[in-house]
Motif scaffolding. Structure first.
Motif, PDB file in Angstrom:
ATOM      1  N   ALA A 135       0.852  -1.189   0.000  1.00 44.81           N
ATOM      2  CA  ALA A 135       0.000   0.000   0.000  1.00 44.81           C
ATOM      3  C   ALA A 135       0.887   1.239   0.000  1.00 44.81           C
ATOM      4  O   ALA A 135       1.839   1.325   0.784  1.00 44.81           O
ATOM      5  N   LEU A 136       0.574   2.192  -0.859  1.00 43.85           N
ATOM      6  CA  LEU A 136       1.335   3.428  -0.952  1.00 43.85           C
ATOM      7  C   LEU A 136       0.414   4.622  -0.703  1.00 43.85           C
ATOM      8  O   LEU A 136      -0.700   4.676  -1.234  1.00 43.85           O
ATOM      9  N   ILE A 137       0.914   5.565   0.096  1.00 41.80           N
ATOM     10  CA  ILE A 137       0.171   6.766   0.451  1.00 41.80           C
ATOM     11  C   ILE A 137       0.889   7.965  -0.180  1.00 41.80           C
ATOM     12  O   ILE A 137       2.104   7.958  -0.339  1.00 41.80           O
ATOM     13  N   GLU A 138       0.134   9.023  -0.476  1.00 44.25           N
ATOM     14  CA  GLU A 138       0.680  10.168  -1.214  1.00 44.25           C
ATOM     15  C   GLU A 138       1.364   9.679  -2.493  1.00 44.25           C
ATOM     16  O   GLU A 138       2.441  10.131  -2.870  1.00 44.25           O
ATOM     17  N   TYR A 139       0.712   8.749  -3.136  1.00 42.65           N
ATOM     18  CA  TYR A 139       1.224   8.123  -4.353  1.00 42.65           C
ATOM     19  C   TYR A 139       1.018   9.054  -5.541  1.00 42.65           C
ATOM     20  O   TYR A 139      -0.006   9.736  -5.642  1.00 42.65           O
ATOM     21  N   ASN A 140       1.995   9.095  -6.425  1.00 38.55           N
ATOM     22  CA  ASN A 140       1.866   9.864  -7.664  1.00 38.55           C
ATOM     23  C   ASN A 140       1.884   8.891  -8.835  1.00 38.55           C
ATOM     24  O   ASN A 140       2.904   8.230  -9.069  1.00 38.55           O
ATOM     25  N   PRO A 141       0.785   8.752  -9.556  1.00 37.67           N
ATOM     26  CA  PRO A 141       0.754   7.801 -10.679  1.00 37.67           C
ATOM     27  C   PRO A 141       1.791   8.097 -11.762  1.00 37.67           C
ATOM     28  O   PRO A 141       2.150   7.208 -12.523  1.00 37.67           O
ATOM     29  N   LEU A 142       2.272   9.346 -11.812  1.00 36.55           N
ATOM     30  CA  LEU A 142       3.260   9.709 -12.830  1.00 36.55           C
ATOM     31  C   LEU A 142       4.653   9.795 -12.220  1.00 36.55           C
ATOM     32  O   LEU A 142       4.890  10.568 -11.291  1.00 36.55           O
TER      33      LEU A 142
ATOM     34  N   CYS B 287      -3.331  10.737  -2.658  1.00 43.91           N
ATOM     35  CA  CYS B 287      -3.614   9.661  -3.602  1.00 43.91           C
ATOM     36  C   CYS B 287      -3.175   8.351  -2.966  1.00 43.91           C
ATOM     37  O   CYS B 287      -2.054   8.249  -2.429  1.00 43.91           O
ATOM     38  N   ASN B 288      -4.035   7.356  -2.978  1.00 43.75           N
ATOM     39  CA  ASN B 288      -3.753   6.058  -2.369  1.00 43.75           C
ATOM     40  C   ASN B 288      -3.703   4.977  -3.440  1.00 43.75           C
ATOM     41  O   ASN B 288      -4.438   5.041  -4.427  1.00 43.75           O
ATOM     42  N   ALA B 289      -2.855   3.974  -3.221  1.00 44.51           N
ATOM     43  CA  ALA B 289      -2.725   2.889  -4.191  1.00 44.51           C
ATOM     44  C   ALA B 289      -2.468   1.574  -3.471  1.00 44.51           C
ATOM     45  O   ALA B 289      -1.922   1.557  -2.362  1.00 44.51           O
ATOM     46  N   ILE B 290      -2.862   0.481  -4.114  1.00 43.40           N
ATOM     47  CA  ILE B 290      -2.638  -0.868  -3.593  1.00 43.40           C
ATOM     48  C   ILE B 290      -2.110  -1.736  -4.721  1.00 43.40           C
ATOM     49  O   ILE B 290      -2.723  -1.825  -5.785  1.00 43.40           O
ATOM     50  N   PHE B 291      -0.966  -2.360  -4.501  1.00 43.46           N
ATOM     51  CA  PHE B 291      -0.364  -3.284  -5.456  1.00 43.46           C
ATOM     52  C   PHE B 291      -0.298  -4.664  -4.819  1.00 43.46           C
ATOM     53  O   PHE B 291      -0.132  -4.796  -3.604  1.00 43.46           O
ATOM     54  N   SER B 292      -0.411  -5.703  -5.632  1.00 44.19           N
ATOM     55  CA  SER B 292      -0.404  -7.051  -5.068  1.00 44.19           C
ATOM     56  C   SER B 292       0.104  -8.061  -6.080  1.00 44.19           C
ATOM     57  O   SER B 292       0.113  -7.815  -7.285  1.00 44.19           O
ATOM     58  N   ASN B 293       0.500  -9.205  -5.548  1.00 42.09           N
ATOM     59  CA  ASN B 293       0.956 -10.345  -6.351  1.00 42.09           C
ATOM     60  C   ASN B 293       0.358 -11.629  -5.799  1.00 42.09           C
ATOM     61  O   ASN B 293       0.332 -11.842  -4.581  1.00 42.09           O
ATOM     62  N   GLY B 294      -0.137 -12.476  -6.691  1.00 45.25           N
ATOM     63  CA  GLY B 294      -0.546 -13.823  -6.293  1.00 45.25           C
ATOM     64  C   GLY B 294      -1.852 -13.926  -5.549  1.00 45.25           C
ATOM     65  O   GLY B 294      -2.201 -14.998  -5.051  1.00 45.25           O
ATOM     66  N   ILE B 295      -2.608 -12.827  -5.443  1.00 47.18           N
ATOM     67  CA  ILE B 295      -3.901 -12.837  -4.761  1.00 47.18           C
ATOM     68  C   ILE B 295      -4.948 -12.301  -5.732  1.00 47.18           C
ATOM     69  O   ILE B 295      -4.776 -11.225  -6.311  1.00 47.18           O
ATOM     70  N   GLN B 296      -6.022 -13.048  -5.910  1.00 42.14           N
ATOM     71  CA  GLN B 296      -7.034 -12.658  -6.885  1.00 42.14           C
ATOM     72  C   GLN B 296      -7.782 -11.406  -6.433  1.00 42.14           C
ATOM     73  O   GLN B 296      -8.292 -11.329  -5.317  1.00 42.14           O
ATOM     74  N   VAL B 297      -7.842 -10.402  -7.286  1.00 41.37           N
ATOM     75  CA  VAL B 297      -8.587  -9.171  -7.030  1.00 41.37           C
ATOM     76  C   VAL B 297      -9.965  -9.292  -7.674  1.00 41.37           C
ATOM     77  O   VAL B 297     -10.078  -9.598  -8.864  1.00 41.37           O
ATOM     78  N   ILE B 298     -11.002  -9.050  -6.881  1.00 43.28           N
ATOM     79  CA  ILE B 298     -12.365  -9.204  -7.393  1.00 43.28           C
ATOM     80  C   ILE B 298     -13.177  -7.911  -7.351  1.00 43.28           C
ATOM     81  O   ILE B 298     -14.333  -7.886  -7.778  1.00 43.28           O
TER      82      ILE B 298
ATOM     83  N   SER C  15      -6.197   1.282   1.655  1.00 45.42           N
ATOM     84  CA  SER C  15      -5.108   2.261   1.684  1.00 45.42           C
ATOM     85  C   SER C  15      -5.743   3.633   1.877  1.00 45.42           C
ATOM     86  O   SER C  15      -6.653   4.011   1.126  1.00 45.42           O
ATOM     87  N   THR C  16      -5.280   4.378   2.906  1.00 41.85           N
ATOM     88  CA  THR C  16      -5.904   5.673   3.168  1.00 41.85           C
ATOM     89  C   THR C  16      -4.940   6.626   3.852  1.00 41.85           C
ATOM     90  O   THR C  16      -3.842   6.245   4.263  1.00 41.85           O
ATOM     91  N   HIS C  17      -5.389   7.865   4.000  1.00 40.65           N
ATOM     92  CA  HIS C  17      -4.571   8.946   4.537  1.00 40.65           C
ATOM     93  C   HIS C  17      -5.510   9.920   5.235  1.00 40.65           C
ATOM     94  O   HIS C  17      -6.257  10.637   4.576  1.00 40.65           O
ATOM     95  N   LEU C  18      -5.478   9.935   6.562  1.00 45.27           N
ATOM     96  CA  LEU C  18      -6.412  10.773   7.313  1.00 45.27           C
ATOM     97  C   LEU C  18      -5.918  12.216   7.394  1.00 45.27           C
ATOM     98  O   LEU C  18      -4.770  12.523   7.113  1.00 45.27           O
ATOM     99  N   ASP C  19      -6.833  13.100   7.802  1.00 45.39           N
ATOM    100  CA  ASP C  19      -6.479  14.509   7.963  1.00 45.39           C
ATOM    101  C   ASP C  19      -5.411  14.697   9.035  1.00 45.39           C
ATOM    102  O   ASP C  19      -5.336  13.934   9.998  1.00 45.39           O
ATOM    103  N   TRP C  20      -4.610  15.749   8.872  1.00 51.16           N
ATOM    104  CA  TRP C  20      -3.619  16.082   9.886  1.00 51.16           C
ATOM    105  C   TRP C  20      -4.135  17.246  10.722  1.00 51.16           C
ATOM    106  O   TRP C  20      -5.284  17.666  10.561  1.00 51.16           O
ATOM    107  N   ASN C  21      -3.306  17.732  11.622  1.00 54.69           N
ATOM    108  CA  ASN C  21      -3.766  18.762  12.560  1.00 54.69           C
ATOM    109  C   ASN C  21      -3.807  20.134  11.905  1.00 54.69           C
ATOM    110  O   ASN C  21      -2.904  20.944  12.043  1.00 54.69           O
ATOM    111  N   GLN C  22      -4.894  20.389  11.201  1.00 55.38           N
ATOM    112  CA  GLN C  22      -5.105  21.683  10.554  1.00 55.38           C
ATOM    113  C   GLN C  22      -5.983  22.537  11.460  1.00 55.38           C
ATOM    114  O   GLN C  22      -7.205  22.409  11.459  1.00 55.38           O
TER     115      GLN C  22
END
Length: 214
Positions: A17-24, A58-69, A101-108
């Motif tokens: 799982a990646l947080i603050e992910y940039n697809p580019l 931006c949140n992302a999840i990568f995996s291997n060997g486990i079926q995603v449905i 995969s998630t990213h909660l608010d910080w102390n704003q």
């Protein structure tokens, strides 16, 4: 690029799982096409679930060997910035597993802990009827006691668990905050470890072995 590739390849995680992910990895120019992070540094993972990007959130999840449905994006009902939790549904040994995969608010200002409490409550309620759940996140907890809501709901955690509070921010020689955690329901957690490389991330990476319970 080579350092990131080495990290992810050596990690060889079943679920990442990646947080603050940039697809580019590299933006497009007039002369060259964009280079995606998926192609450049994460091509060894057979499954990729990338959520929407709202600023740096931006949140992302990568995996291997486990079926995603299945894959869903759920917006938080209360938030300072635009935030969500990405839910990938997998099938493991005949059981449905929900990976988050998630990213909660910080102390704003005054809206930190109260908003996070509402976000944690929403997540717990969302998965109330699920037997197997894996949550990976930057929870932005100012106080590790914010995790106690998960304990009360029957979850087990890698951080703020049997190993105590593991400081994961900032990366480097003087981490001060317990921000990152792997939180599960229906899994036993073991072999908890960290990867501390401030050249790769401003957070210390958290990893663990998970064993599915019946």
């Amino acid at each position: 690029k080579q350092t990131y590739c080495a990290l992810f390849n050596n990690l060889n995680a079943d679920i990442l799982a990646l947080i603050e992910y940039n697809p580019l990895m590299v933006n497009a120019t007039d002369a060259k096409e964009a280079v995606t992070a998926r192609e450049a540094i994460l091509s060894n993972y057979s499954e990729a679930q990338e959520g929407p990007k709202y600023g740096y959130n931006c949140n992302a999840i990568f995996s291997n060997g486990i079926q995603v449905i299945g894959n869903d994006t759920v917006m938080f009902t209360k938030m300072v910035q635009k935030r969500y939790f990405l839910v990938t549904t997998m099938l493991l040994d005949g059981d449905t597993v929900r990976v988050v995969s998630t990213h909660l608010d910080w102390n704003q200002g005054e809206n930190g802990a109260p908003y996070r409490a509402e976000q944690i409550k929403q997540i717990i309620e969302y998965f109330e009827n699920d037997k197997h759940v894996i949550m990976c996140a930057d929870w932005n907890t100012e106080d590790p006691k914010e995790y106690d809501a998960f304990v009360e709901a029957g979850y087990t955690m890698a951080n703020h668990g049997y190993m105590g509070d593991i400081k994961t921010y900032p990366a480097g020689d003087n981490p001060r905050k317990v921000l990152d955690n792997i939180i599960t329901k229906g899994f036993a957690i073991s072999n908890i470890a960290t990867i501390n490389n401030p050249l790769l991330s401003d957070h210390i990476l958290l990893k663990a072995d998970l064993t599915k319970l019946n």
